[in-house]
Write a protein that holds these residues in place. Sequence first.
Motif, PDB file in Angstrom:
ATOM      1  N   GLN A 471       2.028  28.022  20.325  1.00 31.30           N
ATOM      2  CA  GLN A 471       3.180  27.445  21.006  1.00 31.30           C
ATOM      3  C   GLN A 471       3.687  26.217  20.249  1.00 31.30           C
ATOM      4  O   GLN A 471       4.897  26.024  20.079  1.00 31.30           O
ATOM      5  N   MET A 472       2.763  25.370  19.792  1.00 29.62           N
ATOM      6  CA  MET A 472       3.156  24.161  19.052  1.00 29.62           C
ATOM      7  C   MET A 472       3.787  24.521  17.716  1.00 29.62           C
ATOM      8  O   MET A 472       4.692  23.827  17.241  1.00 29.62           O
ATOM      9  N   THR A 473       3.313  25.617  17.103  1.00 25.74           N
ATOM     10  CA  THR A 473       3.896  26.057  15.827  1.00 25.74           C
ATOM     11  C   THR A 473       5.376  26.363  15.981  1.00 25.74           C
ATOM     12  O   THR A 473       6.180  26.102  15.078  1.00 25.74           O
ATOM     13  N   GLU A 474       5.742  26.910  17.131  1.00 21.42           N
ATOM     14  CA  GLU A 474       7.144  27.255  17.374  1.00 21.42           C
ATOM     15  C   GLU A 474       7.981  26.058  17.793  1.00 21.42           C
ATOM     16  O   GLU A 474       9.200  26.171  17.914  1.00 21.42           O
ATOM     17  N   THR A 475       7.348  24.906  18.006  1.00 19.21           N
ATOM     18  CA  THR A 475       8.069  23.751  18.558  1.00 19.21           C
ATOM     19  C   THR A 475       8.164  22.585  17.587  1.00 19.21           C
ATOM     20  O   THR A 475       9.235  21.982  17.430  1.00 19.21           O
ATOM     21  N   PHE A 476       7.041  22.239  16.928  1.00 15.48           N
ATOM     22  CA  PHE A 476       6.990  21.005  16.147  1.00 15.48           C
ATOM     23  C   PHE A 476       6.955  21.287  14.639  1.00 15.48           C
ATOM     24  O   PHE A 476       6.421  22.314  14.199  1.00 15.48           O
ATOM     25  N   THR A 489      -5.381  29.825   2.659  1.00 18.98           N
ATOM     26  CA  THR A 489      -4.091  29.146   2.759  1.00 18.98           C
ATOM     27  C   THR A 489      -3.471  29.396   4.125  1.00 18.98           C
ATOM     28  O   THR A 489      -3.499  30.514   4.639  1.00 18.98           O
ATOM     29  N   GLY A 490      -2.895  28.338   4.727  1.00 22.49           N
ATOM     30  CA  GLY A 490      -2.233  28.460   6.022  1.00 22.49           C
ATOM     31  C   GLY A 490      -3.178  28.496   7.193  1.00 22.49           C
ATOM     32  O   GLY A 490      -2.748  28.725   8.335  1.00 22.49           O
ATOM     33  N   VAL A 491      -4.466  28.245   6.952  1.00 19.64           N
ATOM     34  CA  VAL A 491      -5.448  28.295   8.037  1.00 19.64           C
ATOM     35  C   VAL A 491      -5.393  27.020   8.879  1.00 19.64           C
ATOM     36  O   VAL A 491      -5.517  27.067  10.101  1.00 19.64           O
ATOM     37  N   LEU A 492      -5.188  25.880   8.219  1.00 22.28           N
ATOM     38  CA  LEU A 492      -5.146  24.594   8.925  1.00 22.28           C
ATOM     39  C   LEU A 492      -3.699  24.183   9.171  1.00 22.28           C
ATOM     40  O   LEU A 492      -2.863  24.258   8.263  1.00 22.28           O
ATOM     41  N   LYS A 493      -3.427  23.735  10.394  1.00 21.63           N
ATOM     42  CA  LYS A 493      -2.080  23.263  10.752  1.00 21.63           C
ATOM     43  C   LYS A 493      -2.201  21.869  11.359  1.00 21.63           C
ATOM     44  O   LYS A 493      -3.033  21.641  12.243  1.00 21.63           O
ATOM     45  N   PHE A 494      -1.372  20.938  10.882  1.00 22.95           N
ATOM     46  CA  PHE A 494      -1.352  19.577  11.406  1.00 22.95           C
ATOM     47  C   PHE A 494       0.054  19.301  11.929  1.00 22.95           C
ATOM     48  O   PHE A 494       1.025  19.261  11.160  1.00 22.95           O
ATOM     49  N   PHE A 495       0.169  19.087  13.252  1.00 24.70           N
ATOM     50  CA  PHE A 495       1.471  18.972  13.908  1.00 24.70           C
ATOM     51  C   PHE A 495       1.936  17.525  13.925  1.00 24.70           C
ATOM     52  O   PHE A 495       1.151  16.600  14.179  1.00 24.70           O
ATOM     53  N   ALA A 523      -1.768   7.703   5.368  1.00 18.83           N
ATOM     54  CA  ALA A 523      -0.304   7.753   5.431  1.00 18.83           C
ATOM     55  C   ALA A 523       0.122   7.811   6.890  1.00 18.83           C
ATOM     56  O   ALA A 523      -0.677   8.114   7.788  1.00 18.83           O
ATOM     57  N   SER A 524       1.398   7.508   7.129  1.00 15.99           N
ATOM     58  CA  SER A 524       1.983   7.601   8.468  1.00 15.99           C
ATOM     59  C   SER A 524       3.135   8.597   8.443  1.00 15.99           C
ATOM     60  O   SER A 524       3.909   8.642   7.470  1.00 15.99           O
ATOM     61  N   PHE A 525       3.249   9.380   9.524  1.00  9.23           N
ATOM     62  CA  PHE A 525       4.369  10.305   9.694  1.00  9.23           C
ATOM     63  C   PHE A 525       5.156   9.890  10.933  1.00  9.23           C
ATOM     64  O   PHE A 525       4.561   9.575  11.972  1.00  9.23           O
ATOM     65  N   THR A 526       6.473   9.884  10.806  1.00  8.63           N
ATOM     66  CA  THR A 526       7.319   9.590  11.960  1.00  8.63           C
ATOM     67  C   THR A 526       8.262  10.759  12.200  1.00  8.63           C
ATOM     68  O   THR A 526       8.828  11.320  11.263  1.00  8.63           O
ATOM     69  N   ASN A 527       8.420  11.115  13.467  1.00  9.74           N
ATOM     70  CA  ASN A 527       9.303  12.199  13.885  1.00  9.74           C
ATOM     71  C   ASN A 527      10.300  11.623  14.895  1.00  9.74           C
ATOM     72  O   ASN A 527      10.010  11.533  16.091  1.00  9.74           O
ATOM     73  N   LEU A 528      11.453  11.187  14.397  1.00  9.67           N
ATOM     74  CA  LEU A 528      12.465  10.558  15.242  1.00  9.67           C
ATOM     75  C   LEU A 528      13.837  11.125  14.935  1.00  9.67           C
ATOM     76  O   LEU A 528      14.212  11.271  13.758  1.00  9.67           O
ATOM     77  N   ASP A 529      14.579  11.446  15.976  1.00 12.89           N
ATOM     78  CA  ASP A 529      15.977  11.895  15.856  1.00 12.89           C
ATOM     79  C   ASP A 529      16.121  13.066  14.887  1.00 12.89           C
ATOM     80  O   ASP A 529      17.049  13.098  14.074  1.00 12.89           O
ATOM     81  N   PHE A 574      11.620  21.578  11.330  1.00 13.28           N
ATOM     82  CA  PHE A 574      11.952  21.936  12.710  1.00 13.28           C
ATOM     83  C   PHE A 574      12.369  23.408  12.790  1.00 13.28           C
ATOM     84  O   PHE A 574      12.846  23.977  11.800  1.00 13.28           O
ATOM     85  N   PRO A 575      12.193  24.016  13.961  1.00 12.12           N
ATOM     86  CA  PRO A 575      12.576  25.434  14.106  1.00 12.12           C
ATOM     87  C   PRO A 575      14.003  25.723  13.674  1.00 12.12           C
ATOM     88  O   PRO A 575      14.276  26.795  13.121  1.00 12.12           O
TER      89      PRO A 575
END
Length: 1068
Positions: A471-476, A489-495, A523-529, A574-575
């Motif tokens: 569900q998170m894969t389809e959203t974030f 490859t593609g086994v680990l996902k970090f949202f 490192a830092s990740f930001t998800n805004l706007d 993003f989707p």
Amino acid sequence: MGNECEVGREKKQDTCLQSTVLSTLFFYQINTTRAGKMTTPLPSTDGVRVAVRVRPFSQREKNSGSKCVISMHSGTTTTIQDPKNPEHRKTFTFDLAYWSHDGFQKDQDGVFISADPSSQFASQTDVFHDLGRGVLDSAWQGYNTTLLAYGQTGSGKSYSMVGFGANKGIIPKVCEELFQAIEKREGNEEYQVTFSMLEIYNEQIRDLLSRTKKPGGLKVREDQQLGFYVDGLKSVPCENYAQIERLMEQGTKVRTTASTNMNASSSRSHMVITIQFKQVFLDRRLTKQSSINLVNLAGSERQKSSGSEGDRLREGSRVNLSLTNLGNVISALADTAMGKRVLHVPYRDSVLTKLLQPALGGNSRTALIAAISPADLCYEETLSTLRYAERAKKIQNKAVVNTSMLMRESKAENSKALLAHRNSRTAEWPHCLLAEQGPRPQTGQPTWARRLQQAREEWQQPYLAIAQERQMTETFPHLLNVNEDPQLTGVLKFFIQTGSCDAGRAPSNAILLQGLGISDKHASFTNLDGTVMVTPHGKCKVVVNGVPIMTKTKLQHLDRLILGSNSAYLYIGFPSERGSEDLSRFDYDFFQLERAAAEGVSVDKLGAAGRGDGNADASVLAVFQDFVKLMPLVAEANQMGEELEKELRMELKVKNLASSDSRGYELQKEVTVKVTHQRTHEVWIWSKAKFINRKFLMEELYQRFLEGEDSHVAQEDDPFWDPVEAVHLGSAHVWLQPLAYCMKLEEQVEFLNCDGMEEAMLHVHVTPCSPGGQAHGDEDVVMDPLELLGKRMDFQIGLVRCLGIKWLKEGAERGIQMGYRIYDLSSTFYTKPVWKTVNPQIEETVQFTALNASQEFLNYLQTNALIVELWGLQEGCAQLNSSQPDVMVTSEGHIMVDTKKISTMMDTSQTTSNQIPELYMKLLKLEQETELLRNVNRALREENVLLKRSLEKAASAEPDALKVPPTPAQLPAAGDSPHVSAQRPGSDRELAMALKVFYQSMNAARGQFLRLRHYKPPDDDGLLRPFVHQQSQRLKDFGELLESSLWRLKSDVARIVREKRAGLLHPG
């Protein structure tokens, strides 16, 4: 009645116990029981079934311009062609040969199928039909069965065993069809299937279905009746294929995480999947038990020692141990099958061979699939794989049908199994078999139905987690791991959820990362706007699309990130940004090629000039691929060294990048690793094979460090250390053409290092001389080298001075030596060591003599250069010494060259050894007398020419006078003839002088041309215009030098011709 109930409970308890033991053991052998009486069935003798499969070219091989060296002309034969000697072919015959190299296409489901009916292409379905069905048939009959996949890294083992995408491999198809067959069965029968999955790396066993990692790994135990088994291995009961599919996903995820944490490539580990399949025939009170073992072996190149034989620690790595020992076991069993006497089969020498004992020579039906590359670049590895498979097919196994009678098992057997369980720890019991952790229940073990129910309950939480992840894969937006092994490859996902989140090692981070070079707060990740940004913390390494970043950077869909040393991730946006992209093209190689390009590494930089047919040189392409492959490994080694405080810096170099042989042809290039101690400035140069071997040892040491063990080792056992040694700094070419005309050569030449840059300047002279060492003058110049044929030639090679040595500028306690070899001498002549001087005076001269100059030697002088090698010495290293056991010398003590004729005479002589020196001295004396006679003869010829000219002059001056010949007193004496010859008006002498000037200018032009070849265009577009201007000026200067040299030669020749004609028309 009470006693009967007690006996019944005891029997039931023993039966359940034996069932549990059999489901948790890795390999076993059960005797057949009939009517309660134990009997041993007759084994069937089966040879190991061997198949070979060749894959398509990889992208890396296509980029390298690889050629196919494999051919298959039937379903059983495989032929390999030597790319260096195309006439040399070797054909192997196996049970099956699968051609999967070409002739295929994708159907609408993405499955690879034959392109046309005439295609030889072998699909996944074809391979399963032959090998997978054979595994299932044997299991249904009650035999133990094993399938091994063998081959070098990247040869296609995992594709055949596991598959990729819609192209399922043997393992999932075996599991799927097993349950399909179970569902179709009818009757009073019960089927029990358990699944286990483990990995062997560095002689340690990891349970891939366990949530906890046991320090030091699981242990292999031995039971007298049951053989070797893995103590504590989790074996999960399954009732359908979907459950096995989830377990494989879980195991792959654990394997990927472990690979990242340990910095261990999956290609260096063995993966073993075991399916215990038990058939219970209730009406006949009979059971059949089969152990299905599916083994994906580590990359076979890890066992090869050639190339690292110069490494003092070549036997130290446990990573190499298991495959090496497997090869020893196979060889011993093959010898046994051929009737040879073998005293010992070394099963006990490694964890892998212990567990494979039933599969190789024991109670199992075994098949091996050898995966090979078609590329010429992999010829040696492919040939090694085929030879390995050829030995394996000689092995004979003794398989039996494993049956037993229900409720009538031997009480002695049950007692042994019970004793084994009581002596083991609770962890030995699979977690899914117990309702709660604690002591083993004394009232009996759960029934098969209860075990399945407990497994279902345990699966609830993983199922919920998988559903949430989807569900998170389809959203974030998220990061997908990219591994060298496509299966991981593609086994680990970090949202990256809305807001800001940190990534790093610390457990408090929202994104928990592991791997070399990953900091606690990386490192830092930001998800805004609708925008995602990444910001490195401090100096932490973050690379986006191959370029290191230091500040906040916006991420775009499908951007490539490398965090730390080599943790690669693909950013999925993003989707709304996603489409139907083919993510498979962003594989591990894509990341490394992009990184290499950003760092300025390209085929052009490595000197791949066109060959005139529009194609780059294949050897340079191969070196480029090696360079790219080693880049991440060197980054990892540097990071391990930094964390272990080794104070080392490693960097890739290309040996012979700008070097050529004595004829000017480019030398074979190869990748090396330069290792520099940052405090002491000591330097080592490691070959590719030596570096890879050392990196295995570094990983073992680093793993001990991570696990909190003592990582200190003695210096002689430290993979980061080597004794200091002389380092090759560069080479200089001194062209010998003037010597073929008896001209002196004196010039300054460049020492070029492995990067093609100037390391130093050398002042050198090559001087033709007399046997006594007196330099020849201009009057000794010859017009044609053939004039020297058969004559004695003496010349001196003098190394005068070396200027501006960078090696000595970089370290105060360093020194240098120079060495060279000439013509047919096998010995290298080294100068004396010089220390701590940037512009040292060398002043070393050696005289060489050719007693009877051959045509081959004269050709050598006209076409070859003397290559002078510059070596760097370090404090404590041994100096280079000239080893001259076979050098011959003249009576004056000069070193002889062009001795083939003399050596042949000495070799074919039948005289005793004490007569050889006497004959040799006589030969030298004859050669000297012959040379003296030649000089007298030359003087007499010159005297005759003078007499003839004198007579002609006298005749033309007094045509009518009586012609009186000169008296003997007027004739020049024979001893004076050289002096008279030198004073004559010599047009030959002037022409020789003109040629000498021309040869000198050509040498300068040759050096200028070689320097031009090393200039490469910059990657920065802003610097391209200045580079083009400079290069144009260099070409202009080169052209002017050629023009002026030719013009001067033409002018000199014209002048000499005019003077000669004037002398004939107006004689003196």
